[in-house]
Motif scaffolding. Structure first.
Motif, mmCIF file in Angstrom:
data_model
loop_
_atom_site.group_PDB
_atom_site.id
_atom_site.type_symbol
_atom_site.label_atom_id
_atom_site.label_comp_id
_atom_site.label_asym_id
_atom_site.label_seq_id
_atom_site.Cartn_x
_atom_site.Cartn_y
_atom_site.Cartn_z
ATOM 1 N N PHE A 9 -11.094 -7.769 -7.188
ATOM 2 C CA PHE A 9 -10.458 -6.555 -6.653
ATOM 3 C C PHE A 9 -9.991 -5.797 -7.885
ATOM 4 N N ILE A 55 -4.652 -5.249 -10.881
ATOM 5 C CA ILE A 55 -3.287 -4.712 -10.720
ATOM 6 C C ILE A 55 -2.553 -5.147 -11.979
ATOM 7 N N HIS A 74 0.815 -2.733 -5.481
ATOM 8 C CA HIS A 74 -0.582 -2.644 -5.926
ATOM 9 C C HIS A 74 -0.712 -1.493 -6.911
ATOM 10 N N ASP A 82 -1.999 -9.014 -11.736
ATOM 11 C CA ASP A 82 -2.539 -9.609 -10.510
ATOM 12 C C ASP A 82 -4.047 -9.379 -10.592
ATOM 13 N N ASP A 102 -7.648 -15.212 -7.092
ATOM 14 C CA ASP A 102 -6.628 -14.157 -6.969
ATOM 15 C C ASP A 102 -5.329 -14.745 -7.494
ATOM 16 N N HIS A 140 -2.343 -15.082 1.845
ATOM 17 C CA HIS A 140 -3.482 -14.788 2.721
ATOM 18 C C HIS A 140 -4.588 -15.795 2.439
ATOM 19 N N HIS A 200 -9.043 -11.110 0.410
ATOM 20 C CA HIS A 200 -8.342 -11.255 1.694
ATOM 21 C C HIS A 200 -9.431 -11.774 2.636
ATOM 22 N N ARG A 225 -0.086 -11.516 6.534
ATOM 23 C CA ARG A 225 -1.462 -11.415 7.031
ATOM 24 C C ARG A 225 -1.865 -12.631 7.853
ATOM 25 N N GLU A 237 2.162 -16.317 -2.864
ATOM 26 C CA GLU A 237 2.506 -15.249 -3.807
ATOM 27 C C GLU A 237 3.825 -14.541 -3.477
ATOM 28 N N GLU A 284 1.629 -15.875 -8.231
ATOM 29 C CA GLU A 284 0.633 -16.197 -7.195
ATOM 30 C C GLU A 284 -0.333 -17.280 -7.653
HETATM 31 N N1 GLY Z 1 -4.180 -9.623 -5.153
HETATM 32 C C1 GLY Z 1 -4.147 -8.555 -4.247
HETATM 33 C C2 GLY Z 1 -3.660 -8.918 -2.904
HETATM 34 O O1 GLY Z 1 -3.435 -10.066 -2.612
HETATM 35 O O2 GLY Z 1 -3.513 -8.047 -2.066
#
Ligand code: GLY
Ligand code: MN
Length: 461
Positions: free
Chosen positions: A219, A222, A231, A248, A260, A343, A350, A378, A392, A432
């Motif tokens: 992703f 971040i 984010h 991140d 992640d 998540h 995700h 989530r 996280e 995280e």
């Molecule tokens: N690392 C981005 C998220 O968990 O949304």
């Protein structure tokens, strides 16, 4: 690619979950970036990857539940394509690698769907999430694009969630390799976090590590000294002493399994007293939450455990007050920890999000909350062996949110607003990890990435 038996087995298991009709998966297409021939890097759809493994654009697949046959549809390249792309294996050869015998050009897909519709056969599909796929699916099925999600097959969605949520050993091994690449990304980022460095120098370097060692980042990175923005993708700030740097970032491999990871470090490598105080609270929440992971425990409970630990820690620092468990129940911690604990992680960061978060993360037993903070969780239902979850927790001082809560005197019996005011320039901290639910507990995946104050100071010093 995994051996072809992996893909055949997955399709067999899917078949066993469904009663009849056609199951239909569209692979992803190339997507233009800023002009038609300049496309984003190709990324296959995760469900297509999971059941059919092939990593080329413009493929579709059907599992005929009634006839017990699998089909892959795609067009073989012609000489004009070969000039630009080189020689490509035929669709027949590609399909054979994933155990699929029947192939046809894409026009065959149109015919198959047309006939199935005429015969009134059930056509199962999952909700599309890309514009190109939405148009393709809408054309094939004759369903208005705005109606596609509502008409997606709930039995198929539930079956896919059931299969993909439980990772087997070969999948865990792939995720773990990606955490090991994240180790390189994060330890390099930490060492670079010195005053005077611009965020993009670190962001670019760690993205390069992802590409050099695996695939792309999983992703957009971040990375910010303004970690209070959860984010934050702006990478133009210059690092200054006294700020914490949130990184991140993770990566994915050619099979698309991902990592992640978040680490937060003090610019310059030495925590000051205020930073250490908040950091230890987040670290304790991270460790306490991970230790609570085991089959049968609702993730929502672990989220609330982390929330209570955060309330406890902030109370001991004088930022919150009153009974921490009660404060967490009332949601007072959400001023500082406004997001969910984590998540599922897998082929998507995700994992399975496109299938509908409530179907993935909630059930009759555990319902999604509507409360601020908890509503962002989530995933809330009971954990099972084989799930991979991120853990996280974070603490953030978001000046705009603090102003609103303070003006409303919100939950003032639990929050020392005068003390909170003094933290408005703090930024944020998130820690995280990627955690596997084992038969009797948990395992933090991958090579341990420095996490305690002492480990971070030793690495950065
Ligand atoms: N690392 C981005 C998220 O968990 O949304
Ligand atoms: Mn995450």
């Amino acid at each position: 690619m995994f051996p072809k038996s992996v893909y055949s087995d997955r399709r067999k298991k899917l078949r066993n979950e469904l009663s009849g009709g056609l199951v239909f998966f569209l692979g992803n297409q190339e997507v233009p970036f800023n002009y038609p021939a300049n496309t984003y890097s190709f990324r296959q759809d995760s469900n297509f990857s999971y059941f059919f493994g092939l990593d080329h654009p413009d493929l579709a697949a059907i599992i005929d539940l009634d006839e017990g046959k699998d089909y892959i549809y795609g067009n073989d390249v012609d000489i004009e394509d070969i000039i630009w792309m080189g020689v490509q294996p035929t669709i027949k050869d590609q399909a054979a690698r994933v155990g699929v015998e029947h192939t046809a050009p894409l026009t065959g897909l149109n015919e198959m769907i047309k006939t199935a519709r005429e015969k009134g056969r059930k056509i199962h599909y999952v909700p599309p999430y890309r514009g190109e796929t939405i148009i393709w699916l809408s054309d094939l099925l004759g369903i208005h694009h705005l109606e596609l999600k509502a008409n997606a097959s709930v039995p198929l969605i539930k079956a896919v969630i059931k299969l993909r949520m439980k990772k087997d050993l070969i999948e865990v091994a792939e995720i773990e390799k990606m955490v090991d690449v994240a180790w390189k990304m994060h330890t390099t980022g930490m060492k670079m976090a010195k005053p005077g460095v611009v965020e993009r120098e670190i962001a670019g370097t760690i993205e390069g590590i992802a590409l050099a060692n695996a695939g792309p980042v999983s992703f957009p990175v971040i990375l910010s000294i303004n970690g209070q923005t959860l984010h934050n993708h702006y990478h133009g700030n210059t690092l200054v002493e006294g700020r914490m740097l949130v990184i991140d970032a993770g990566c994915e491999n050619d099979l698309h399994y991902s990592s992640d990871i978040t680490r937060t470090v003090p610019v310059g490598g030495k925590f000051n007293a205020r930073q250490k105080g908040i950091y230890e609270v987040v670290l304790n929440a991270n460790l306490t939450a991970a230790k609570a992971v085991k089959p049968g425990v609702p993730f929502k409970e672990i989220h609330m455990l982390a929330a209570t630990e955060i309330a406890k820690g902030l109370t001991s620092l004088g930022i919150m007050k009153g009974d921490p468990a009660e404060a967490a129940q009332k949601g007072a911690h959400t001023l500082f920890f406004p997001h969910g604990l984590g998540h599922p992680l897998g082929l998507d960061v995700h994992d399975l999000e496109g299938m509908g978060e409530n179907l993935i993360g909630y059930d009759e037993e555990v319902q999604r909350s509507k409360e601020f903070g908890l509503a962002f969780l989530r995933f809330g239902r009971k954990l099972q062996e084989g799930f991979v979850m991120t853990i996280e927790p974070g603490i953030y001082f978001i000046p705009e949110l603090i102003d609103i809560w303070k003006a409303e005197n919100k939950l003032a019996e639990y929050i020392n607003y005068d003390v909170v005011e003094t933290y408005k320039d703090f930024g944020g901290i998130r820690i995280e990890d990627d955690v596997l639910v084992t038969a009797d507990g948990y395992r933090v995946l991958g090579k341990p990435i420095p996490k305690t104050v002492a480990e971070i100071e030793a690495l950065m010093g």
